[in-house]
Scaffold this motif. Structure first.
Motif: not given
Length: 110
Positions: A9-21, A24-28, A62-68
């Motif tokens: 929820s922090m900041g704009k969605v520019r792919g800044d939170h991609m490593p965190a996502a 979390v995906l790998v841990l899941a 989300w990751v695929a959409g942001i990267l695309f």
């Protein structure tokens, strides 16, 4: 869980939170592998269905959409990938969960 929500929820969605996502995906995925290890097929289907519906589908779409969207340079194209990817992965998750709920274990001969 609150940390994950705060990170996204922090900041704009520019792919800044991609490593965190991705973390979390790998841990899941790793946790679903460990939870389903040594279980019956019915339990494996239940675990993977729930993991796909709750965690894997939203984060992966989300990751695929942001990267695309970043790659193409069009946010609407990225959002389209997010929506279609999410719906497809949710259907896959519900199918896996369905097989887990209604799959009968074969009884061993006594």
């Amino acid at each position: 869980m609150a940390l994950v929500i705060k990170l996204f929820s922090m900041g704009k969605v520019r792919g800044d939170h991609m490593p965190a996502a991705i973390i979390v995906l790998v841990l899941a995925i790793i946790s679903a592998i460990f939870l389903s290890r040594g279980k019956t097929n019915k339990r494996k289907f239940l675990i993977w269905g729930i993991a796909t519906i709750i965690i894997i589908a939203p984060l992966l779409s989300w990751v695929a959409g942001i990267l695309f969207g970043i790659g193409v340079g069009d946010g609407f194209a990225g959002m389209t990938i997010m929506i279609y990817g999410f719906v497809f992965l949710e259907v896959v998750g519900f199918s896996i969960l369905y097989f887990g709920i209604f799959n009968r274990e074969k009884l061993k001969d006594m």
